[in-house]
Design an enzyme around this catalytic site. Structure first.
Site, PDB file in Angstrom:
ATOM      1  N   ASN A   9      -0.789  -9.314   1.720  1.00 56.67           N
ATOM      2  CA  ASN A   9      -0.272  -7.997   1.368  1.00 56.67           C
ATOM      3  C   ASN A   9      -1.464  -7.219   1.371  1.00 56.67           C
ATOM      4  OD1 ASN A   9       0.593  -5.531   0.575  1.00 56.67           O
ATOM      5  ND2 ASN A   9       1.798  -6.324  -1.242  1.00 56.67           N
ATOM      6  N   TRP A  10      -1.888  -6.445   2.262  1.00 57.31           N
ATOM      7  CA  TRP A  10      -3.323  -5.749   2.115  1.00 57.31           C
ATOM      8  C   TRP A  10      -3.291  -4.430   1.576  1.00 57.31           C
ATOM      9  CZ3 TRP A  10      -4.792  -5.648   8.237  1.00 57.31           C
ATOM     10  CH2 TRP A  10      -4.907  -7.031   8.358  1.00 57.31           C
ATOM     11  N   LYS A  11      -2.064  -4.240   0.872  1.00 61.03           N
ATOM     12  CA  LYS A  11      -1.830  -2.916  -0.227  1.00 61.03           C
ATOM     13  C   LYS A  11      -2.695  -1.698   0.645  1.00 61.03           C
ATOM     14  CE  LYS A  11      -0.941  -6.080  -3.845  1.00 61.03           C
ATOM     15  NZ  LYS A  11      -0.857  -6.343  -5.237  1.00 61.03           N
ATOM     16  N   HIS A  94       8.711  -4.053  -3.856  1.00 60.76           N
ATOM     17  CA  HIS A  94       7.396  -4.568  -4.522  1.00 60.76           C
ATOM     18  C   HIS A  94       7.311  -4.290  -5.964  1.00 60.76           C
ATOM     19  CE1 HIS A  94       3.285  -5.612  -5.199  1.00 60.76           C
ATOM     20  NE2 HIS A  94       3.231  -6.413  -4.396  1.00 60.76           N
ATOM     21  N   GLU A  96       4.803  -3.251  -7.506  1.00 67.07           N
ATOM     22  CA  GLU A  96       4.149  -2.093  -7.902  1.00 67.07           C
ATOM     23  C   GLU A  96       4.842  -0.820  -7.503  1.00 67.07           C
ATOM     24  OE1 GLU A  96       0.818  -3.226  -5.381  1.00 67.07           O
ATOM     25  OE2 GLU A  96      -0.055  -4.627  -7.030  1.00 67.07           O
ATOM     26  N   GLU A 166       7.360 -11.736  -8.252  1.00 64.43           N
ATOM     27  CA  GLU A 166       6.064 -11.411  -8.560  1.00 64.43           C
ATOM     28  C   GLU A 166       5.828 -10.785  -9.736  1.00 64.43           C
ATOM     29  OE1 GLU A 166       3.505 -10.006  -4.663  1.00 64.43           O
ATOM     30  OE2 GLU A 166       5.713  -9.258  -4.327  1.00 64.43           O
ATOM     31  N   GLY A 172      -3.112  -8.843  -9.349  1.00 67.29           N
ATOM     32  CA  GLY A 172      -4.450  -8.282  -9.551  1.00 67.29           C
ATOM     33  C   GLY A 172      -5.195  -8.320 -10.792  1.00 67.29           C
ATOM     34  N   SER A 211      -1.879 -12.865  -8.228  1.00 66.42           N
ATOM     35  CA  SER A 211      -3.118 -13.612  -8.130  1.00 66.42           C
ATOM     36  C   SER A 211      -3.285 -15.298  -7.433  1.00 66.42           C
ATOM     37  CB  SER A 211      -3.614 -13.763  -9.696  1.00 66.42           C
ATOM     38  OG  SER A 211      -3.696 -12.569 -10.198  1.00 66.42           O
ATOM     39  N   GLY A 232      -2.300 -10.941  -2.387  1.00 69.52           N
ATOM     40  CA  GLY A 232      -2.776  -9.559  -2.235  1.00 69.52           C
ATOM     41  C   GLY A 232      -4.380  -9.733  -2.063  1.00 69.52           C
ATOM     42  N   GLY A 233      -5.077  -9.541  -3.239  1.00 66.25           N
ATOM     43  CA  GLY A 233      -6.426  -9.647  -3.280  1.00 66.25           C
ATOM     44  C   GLY A 233      -7.324 -10.704  -2.421  1.00 66.25           C
TER      45      GLY A 233
HETATM   46  P1  13P Z   1      -2.685 -10.122  -6.162  1.00 66.70           P
HETATM   47  O1  13P Z   1      -2.828 -11.304  -5.104  1.00 66.70           O
HETATM   48  O2  13P Z   1      -4.035  -9.320  -5.732  1.00 66.70           O
HETATM   49  O3  13P Z   1      -2.342 -10.537  -7.494  1.00 66.70           O
HETATM   50  O4  13P Z   1      -1.494  -9.425  -5.444  1.00 66.70           O
HETATM   51  C1  13P Z   1      -0.077  -9.987  -5.324  1.00 66.70           C
HETATM   52  C2  13P Z   1       0.796  -9.339  -4.737  1.00 66.70           C
HETATM   53  O5  13P Z   1       1.051  -8.120  -5.041  1.00 66.70           O
HETATM   54  C3  13P Z   1       1.250  -9.753  -3.325  1.00 66.70           C
HETATM   55  O6  13P Z   1       2.323  -8.871  -2.851  1.00 66.70           O
END
Ligand code: 13P
Length: 250
Positions: A9-11, A94, A96, A166, A172, A211, A232-233
């Site tokens: 997930n590149w956000k 999600h 977020e 999640e 993050g 994470s 994500g990251g």
């Molecule tokens: P991180 O891996 O950056 O914590 O993000 C996880 C995420 O939100 C995947 O959808």
């Protein structure tokens, strides 16, 4: 046997050039494993990334989908539009979006239904805050999130869906849930589905996100109800994303 699934997930963390560089680096080094590997770029880059991954084993998904089918919804992107660009998956609800954009369980359920109606596999994200965990409300909030979607979409539609857990406190932050902490919630999610339909519960993939890194993915994947990961990251570097992907068996 449930297939492994790794989703990047590149956000909002890439630009046009870095998105293409990232996808090219992933494709160039993609060794085949038993898992499916997916990237979810920002909407704007979906057409270009979709072109780049043609005839490769990499699959594309979207980070979100609108809660309406069509019409006067400024700034929204519908499931039908995503389908035109070959999105196989769409993340729905999600953590977020739930935390920062006031999504309700009902609007998440609508997104889920519209994705399914277009033949897009929703990745239904469930989550909790640290305060909810610390006050022992984890199972209640996760059950509420799942039941809202089951009530609207019907359990049968989960035949073509993926679930994820999640926890907001792990996203993050560098704080990953331990394998045991995640398994406890994943087991709860599978049991909730099993109470409605044991076959669907047996087959549905449940992903962990929060994470995930090359050095903690093994602990998570050892768990019986963790079928894959949402990254994500660590998905912003082809090297770490592919290390995570290669933890799955060939
Ligand atoms: P991180 O891996 O950056 O914590 O993000 C996880 C995420 O939100 C995947 O959808």
């Amino acid at each position: 046997m449930r297939r492994g699934l790794v989703i990047g997930n590149w956000k909002m963390s890439v630009n046009r050039q870095s998105a293409i560089e990232l996808v090219d680096a992933i494709i160039a080094n993609l060794a085949v494993t038993s898992a499916e590997v997916v990237v979810c770029p920002p909407y704007l880059y979906i057409p270009e990334v979709s072109q780049h991954i043609k005839n490769t084993d990499l699959v594309i998904g979207a980070q979100n989908v609108a809660a309406h089918e069509t019409g006067a919804y400024t700034g929204e992107i519908s499931a039908r539009m995503l389908k035109e660009f070959n999105c196989k998956y769409a993340i729905v609800g999600h953590s977020e979006c739930r935390a920062y954009s006031d999504y309700t369980n009902i609007s998440v359920a609508k997104r889920f239904c519209l994705a399914v109606a277009e033949g897009i596999i929703p990745i239904l994200s469930t989550t909790e805050t640290l305060a909810e965990r610390e006050s022992g409300k984890t199972f209640d909030v996760i059950a509420e999130q799942l039941n809202a979607v089951i009530d609207m979409a019907g359990i049968e539609s989960f035949k073509n869906a993926v679930l994820s857990y999640e926890p907001l406190w792990a996203i993050g932050t560098g704080k990953t849930a331990t394998g045991e902490q995640a398994q406890e919630v994943h087991g709860f999610i599978r049991q909730l589905i099993a109470d409605k339909n044991p076959d669907i519960a047996h087959n549905i993939q449940i992903l962990y996100g929060g994470s995930v890194k090359p050095d903690n993915v093994q602990d998570l994947l050892k768990m019986p109800d963790i079928d894959g990961v949402l990254v994500g990251g660590a998905s912003l570097s082809a090297d770490s994303f592919l290390k995570i992907y290669s933890s799955f068996q060939k």
